[in-house]
Design a protein around this motif. Structure first.
Motif, PDB file in Angstrom:
ATOM      1  N   TYR A  27      33.342-145.594  29.706  1.00  0.00           N
ATOM      2  CA  TYR A  27      32.266-146.568  29.550  1.00  0.00           C
ATOM      3  C   TYR A  27      31.918-146.697  28.087  1.00  0.00           C
ATOM      4  CZ  TYR A  27      31.889-145.963  34.548  1.00  0.00           C
ATOM      5  OH  TYR A  27      32.184-145.912  35.878  1.00  0.00           O
TER       6      TYR A  27
ATOM      7  N   HIS B   5      33.667-140.981  29.630  1.00  0.00           N
ATOM      8  CA  HIS B   5      33.785-141.121  31.080  1.00  0.00           C
ATOM      9  C   HIS B   5      32.554-140.553  31.767  1.00  0.00           C
ATOM     10  CE1 HIS B   5      35.013-137.006  30.651  1.00  0.00           C
ATOM     11  NE2 HIS B   5      36.135-137.366  30.013  1.00  0.00           N
ATOM     12  N   GLY B   6      32.462-140.823  33.068  1.00  0.00           N
ATOM     13  CA  GLY B   6      31.260-140.504  33.832  1.00  0.00           C
ATOM     14  C   GLY B   6      30.860-139.043  33.710  1.00  0.00           C
ATOM     15  N   TRP B   7      31.860-138.160  33.860  1.00  0.00           N
ATOM     16  CA  TRP B   7      31.542-136.734  33.847  1.00  0.00           C
ATOM     17  C   TRP B   7      31.005-136.358  32.468  1.00  0.00           C
ATOM     18  CZ3 TRP B   7      33.670-132.358  31.273  1.00  0.00           C
ATOM     19  CH2 TRP B   7      33.201-131.143  31.760  1.00  0.00           C
TER      20      TRP B   7
ATOM     21  N   SER C 218      42.183-139.431  29.615  1.00  0.00           N
ATOM     22  CA  SER C 218      41.177-138.442  29.179  1.00  0.00           C
ATOM     23  C   SER C 218      41.827-137.445  28.218  1.00  0.00           C
ATOM     24  CB  SER C 218      40.641-137.706  30.403  1.00  0.00           C
ATOM     25  OG  SER C 218      41.602-136.769  30.845  1.00  0.00           O
TER      26      SER C 218
ATOM     27  N   ARG D 281      44.525-137.310  31.804  1.00  0.00           N
ATOM     28  CA  ARG D 281      44.350-137.828  33.169  1.00  0.00           C
ATOM     29  C   ARG D 281      43.747-139.212  33.079  1.00  0.00           C
ATOM     30  NH1 ARG D 281      42.003-134.650  37.995  1.00  0.00           N
ATOM     31  NH2 ARG D 281      42.353-136.784  38.660  1.00  0.00           N
ATOM     32  N   ARG D 282      44.013-140.018  34.126  1.00  0.00           N
ATOM     33  CA  ARG D 282      43.433-141.364  34.135  1.00  0.00           C
ATOM     34  C   ARG D 282      41.931-141.245  34.387  1.00  0.00           C
ATOM     35  NH1 ARG D 282      44.319-146.821  35.618  1.00  0.00           N
ATOM     36  NH2 ARG D 282      43.441-146.768  37.712  1.00  0.00           N
ATOM     37  N   ALA D 283      41.131-141.844  33.516  1.00  0.00           N
ATOM     38  CA  ALA D 283      39.677-141.780  33.695  1.00  0.00           C
ATOM     39  C   ALA D 283      39.075-143.112  33.293  1.00  0.00           C
ATOM     40  CB  ALA D 283      39.097-140.658  32.842  1.00  0.00           C
ATOM     41  N   ARG D 284      37.869-143.381  33.847  1.00  0.00           N
ATOM     42  CA  ARG D 284      37.208-144.638  33.496  1.00  0.00           C
ATOM     43  C   ARG D 284      36.245-144.355  32.358  1.00  0.00           C
ATOM     44  NH1 ARG D 284      35.891-149.362  37.539  1.00  0.00           N
ATOM     45  NH2 ARG D 284      34.857-147.840  38.865  1.00  0.00           N
TER      46      ARG D 284
ATOM     47  N   TRP E 140      39.718-148.409  32.085  1.00  0.00           N
ATOM     48  CA  TRP E 140      40.511-147.236  32.432  1.00  0.00           C
ATOM     49  C   TRP E 140      41.300-146.785  31.194  1.00  0.00           C
ATOM     50  CZ3 TRP E 140      40.050-144.416  36.700  1.00  0.00           C
ATOM     51  CH2 TRP E 140      39.368-145.005  37.785  1.00  0.00           C
TER      52      TRP E 140
END
Lengths: 887, 118
Positions: free
Chosen positions: B83, B31-33, B74, B78-81, B71
């Protein structure tokens, strides 16, 4: 590839805006939560952790904006913005918007209507017919003689057999029969066609079948008919079992073998065919003269369809070669004969040829009207742009790019034009049958000339719409985009620096409008003069106190002897009425919408040149015909009852024939050979017109009704009105036969007037649009003068303060308007001199440079200009000098 | 050589795209983070990435077809996008890396003081 993918991605993004925003929020929120959790793990206080997380991430709003930008299609979004803004601007000044849209609707609507007529009448005139782009009309020619001729059946078959460049040869001949026998007889139009007709046209009957190849052959051997959808609906009430039933047609029961689909009207521009019979029935439907085995007897108005890829030139070359061979093989019938192919829009034997000049003028006229409308809207936009200069200056000052401003203004233009185009197409749709109203019914049948609004017309109209947008939108837009900031700011304080150029531009537009209107006015007055000249032409027979009508005895099943007796009896009965001076039988009355028979002739003592084949039109007329119609005889006598089947054959010839074949010497008593039979000349008739008022004088002769084909028309000389006469006629006919009724009864004047319909349509068209153009130009001039007056209040005030009288001011303003008008007229006169040739054959005995027409246009234009200037001028005289100077 | 920087001039930094692609290539879907943290870690926190700029960059890489997003849940449920790199992305990464190598070696030659004096 990548570019396309990005574009599609972004395009999709436009439609998923809501879910994208939610996703973005959720993702950023998740990121912050993770960062805060991490910070807490590192031992920060919750508050510090939160602050640090936000700091690392940067401004949420900026991220979202960057995100949105990446996601969006800027072009579309800006366009959307422009559209919304444009609509808002137009709503804010509804008067302006309405006027502009109205002007453009008129311009675009008129264009779309004329496009649809040209499409429906000239280019693709036959609904439901396949491959019309490869269809051509085919007619015969006679060397050394103008005009066209019909093709004979043997020639037609030979052409069909020996040619290589054609998919199909189609024989067609319009004819009529009488069907609704009731109080009034009604002509029903039909066609004699070659058996391949429906197959070749690609038209499939909805019930039953078309014709079979064998049905072309055998004298009157195949009494079968295909009826139109309309006839099936109106006369047979949509009988599903109609195929196989019989219908009496011209006294013979015909088996109905098929029903044509709805919307198929046959192949004759101007008329909707109601039924079709195969070629074998020719004799029964064209005057009881059998022509199928006579190479010299033309009756076919043909069509061909070229093979794909064959050009018109090559097709014509092949046809000409074949016609040349026929001429060599059959010199007695074919000497001097040729065959010519015409594009559908120049078809010589239906209304396409008649309407071509009218429609081309109509096209020129509506383009003019469109230009005038554009100039008007341009002018309106300029005024509005002046009112918006503050807004524009502000936008430039705030950093709007010039391109963006231009785009904004053009978008507004597109909105105007699109609304107008929608309105215009609605107008065109309403007007698609207008041509039919302008052209009169003939023989009691209304014409069928529908405009066709197909995708081509739509595309062309949309094209016109965008062209107009550029025309009227670009001028003010360019001017606005060249705003000089400092100048515009100064202009706020009351200077007129920026106004000078704009005034010049507006004046130019008005001059253009005036000149275009002037051209239309000249065209209208030329046509009016020409129509007057046509109408004052003497047809050579008397049009007052003469009526004409017909009784169709063939359709009622009469054989020849019975029909002859009936006709003589009817003439005697009518003549016995008080008020009826004389009655005469005739096969085809002058100016009827039927073609005369023509015949090869030979004259004692006249030696035709080797390739000349003297051919002359003739008509069968009854006793007292010349007296009844008022055609004087130069010498000899009229026909009488004694000139019957058993009497020696005679003829009356006209003066042109005397001049051509007897060198001007009185031919009474001399011999004339017609179709191999010798006639004796009994009399010489004075020249008259035969088909229309415009025709050149031509040789023509008459034979007695009893020595020729049966006719059904009557000429009645009477002081009674048509209504009274009709009652007498119905009574007398029904005393003789209860089942018979007369056809339409009209005055000969009406008969003559009907042949000038093309000219009248053109006059109506030019007058209507000339008037509208004049109105638009007047509005334009009024606008410019009003604006000029409002701009020069200070100057006017000063002049008045210095002692100028109201009359001086009036003169000043009006003379300014007149300067523009004169400039426009001079320009317009130049254009008109160049364009008047376009009116071509519609101009009769009127020079395209006729000073009277130009004078009339000049007077009308000047008066209109004076009227348009007067109100602003009068308002100028009401200027309050004190107020104006103090401002 | 088509570089990311050329493709979207001035907005997307070629280096950032390279870093994202390399990260996803090495670690798999993230995910992005996670990507942001990884980039910071690899650079030894020397690169003070403004994390916010990462998201528009990720979107652009998706538009180019180099990464995909999905989607999912995590590690803390938690719901996370998430990539993931695509095949096209891997190809692009190879190209970018090669180009970068070449550029950095050229620049390195200029950067050496010895080169100046000789």
């Amino acid at each position: 590839m990548t570019g396309l993918r990005v574009f599609l991605w972004r395009l999709a993004g436009l439609f998923r805006k809501g879910s994208l925003e939610r996703d973005m929020d959720e993702e950023i929120d998740f990121h912050l939560q993770m960062e805060i959790a991490e910070n807490l793990r590192r031992g920060m206080t919750p508050q510090a952790a939160r602050a640090a997380a936000h700091r690392r991430l940067g401004g949420v709003a900026q991220i979202k904006e960057a995100y949105r930008e990446t996601h969006a299609l800027p072009v579309l979004q800006v366009l959307w913005q422009d559209l919304r803004y444009g609509f808002r601007m137009l709503r804010r000044s509804p008067g302006f918007s309405l006027l502009a849209i109205l002007c453009l609707t008129l311009g675009i609507g008129a264009n779309a209507a004329v496009f649809s007529w040209i499409e429906g009448v000239l280019l693709r005139p036959f609904p439901l017919v396949a491959h019309q782009d490869r269809m051509m009309a085919m007619a015969g020619t006679n060397r050394g003689m103008p005009g066209h001729d019909d093709v004979s059946w043997p020639d037609f078959l030979d052409l069909q057999k020996n040619s290589t460049l054609f998919d199909a040869f189609i024989a067609d001949k319009i004819m009529g029969t009488t069907l609704s026998i009731g109080d009034r007889a009604q002509v029903t139009t039909g066609s004699i066609v070659s058996a391949n007709y429906f197959d070749a046209l690609g038209v499939r009957p909805i019930l039953g079948r078309g014709f079979e190849p064998a049905e072309d052959f055998g004298r009157n051997a195949h009494p079968v008919t295909v009826i139109s959808y309309q006839m099936w609906k109106d006369r047979f009430h949509r009988d599903p079992a109609i195929v196989g039933k019989t219908q009496m047609l011209n006294g013979m029961p015909h088996t109905i073998v098929g029903v044509a689909p709805e919307g198929f009207y046959g192949t004759f521009v101007g008329w909707a065919m109601q039924f079709w019979v195969p070629a074998s029935m020719q004799e029964r439907f064209s005057g009881n003269v059998y022509k199928l085995e006579d190479r010299g007897a033309g009756w076919i108005e043909g069509f061909v369809r070229l093979k794909p890829g064959a050009t018109a030139q090559r097709a014509q070359a092949e046809i000409s070669a074949l016609a040349g061979r026929l001429e060599r093989d059959y010199p007695s019938t074919n000497r001097g004969r040729g065959i010519e192919l015409y594009p559908l829009w120049r078809t010589p034997f239906n209304n396409a040829g008649t309407l071509l000049p009218t429609l081309s003028i109509a096209l020129a006229v509506v383009v003019f009207v469109l230009l005038i409308a554009c100039a008007n809207v341009s002018n309106l936009l300029l005024v509005k742009a002046f009112g918006r200069r503050h807004e524009m200056t502000m936008r430039v000052a705030l950093g709007a790019g010039r391109g963006r401003l231009l785009r904004q203004l053009l978008t507004e233009g597109v909105i105007l034009a699109s609304l107008a185009a929608a309105g215009g197409l609605a107008v065109a749709y309403r007007c698609r049958n207008l041509l039919m109203l302008l052209l009169p019914a003939r023989g009691g049948n209304t014409m069928n000339l529908p405009g066709e609004i197909d995708w081509r017309v739509l595309a062309l109209s949309v094209g016109v719409c965008f062209l107009t947008t550029l025309l009227f939108g670009l001028v003010p837009a360019l001017q606005t985009s060249s705003i000089d900031m400092s100048c515009a700011m100064r202009a706020e304080s009351g200077g007129v620096v920026g106004g000078r150029r704009r005034a010049l531009l507006r004046s130019t537009l008005v001059v253009a409008q005036i000149s275009l209107s002037f051209v239309l006015l000249v065209g209208a007055s030329l046509l009016i003069e020409s129509l007057r000249a046509i109408r004052s032409t003497n047809p050579g027979f008397s049009t007052s106190n003469t009526l004409t009508t017909w009784v169709d005895l063939i359709a009622a099943g009469y054989d020849l002897p019975r029909a002859r007796d009936f006709q003589d009896e009817l003439v005697d009965r009518l003549q016995s009425h008080a008020g009826v001076e004389s009655v005469a039988l005739v096969r085809i009355p002058p100016f009827a919408y039927k073609s005369y028979s023509s015949a090869r002739i030979a004259v004692d003592g006249y030696e035709p040149s080797p390739d000349e084949q003297p051919t002359v039109d003739y008509d069968e007329v009854g006793p007292a015909y010349f007296a009844t119609l008022g055609i004087p005889l130069r010498s000899g006598r009229e026909f009488t009852r004694a000139d019957n089947e058993t009497a020696p054959p005679v003829a009356v010839v006209n003066e042109a024939m005397v001049a051509q074949y007897w060198h001007g010497q009185d031919p009474v008593g001399r011999r004339l050979q017609v179709k191999g039979r010798w006639l004796r000349v009994a009399g010489v008739a004075k020249m008259s017109k035969y088909r229309n008022l415009l025709e050149a004088s031509r040789p023509f002769f008459y034979v007695p009704v009893r020595q020729g084909a049966l006719g059904g028309s009557l000429i009645i000389r009477t002081s009674l009105g048509p209504q009274t006469m009709l009652k007498i006629l119905v009574r007398e006919i029904q005393t003789l036969d209860r089942n018979l009724a007369p056809g339409e009864l009209i005055t000969m004047q009406e008969q003559v007037d009907r042949t000038t319909s093309a000219q009248r349509v053109a006059v109506a068209f030019l007058c209507t649009f000339g008037g509208l153009a004049l109105l638009l130009a007047a509005i334009g001039l009024y606008g410019v003068m009003s604006y000029a007056v409002s701009q020069s209040r200070r100057e006017l005030g000063l002049r008045m303060a210095l002692g100028a009288a109201a009359s001086d001011i009036l003169r000043l303003v009006i003379s300014q308007g007149l300067v523009l008008t004169i400039a426009g007229i001079v320009l317009g006169a130049g254009v008109a001199l160049g364009l008047a040739r376009l009116l071509g054959y519609l101009l009769y005995k009127v020079s395209p440079r006729d000073p009277l027409a130009f004078g009339l246009a000049l007077v009308v234009m000047t008066l209109t200009a004076l009227a348009a200037c007067f109100l602003p001028a009068w308002r100028a005289t009401r200027t309050d000098p004190v107020g104006a100077l103090r401002d | 050589v088509v570089s990311v920087a050329n493709e979207k001039a001035g907005v997307l930094h070629g280096s950032l795209a390279l870093m994202v692609l390399r990260t996803l290539d090495t670690l798999g879907p993230l995910h992005g983070w996670g990507i942001a943290r990884r980039i910071e870690q690899i650079s030894g926190d020397a690169l003070a990435l403004n994390q916010g700029t990462l998201y528009p960059a990720l979107l652009r890489l998706q538009q180019m077809g180099w990464i995909t997003a999905k989607w999912g849940a995590s590690e803390h449920n938690r719901r996370a996008r998430f990539y993931a790199i695509t095949r096209a992305g891997k190809k692009q990464l190879a190209k970018e890396a090669a180009a970068w190598d070449r550029i950095s070696s050229i620049l390195a030659r200029f950067a050496k003081p010895a080169g100046e004096s000789s």
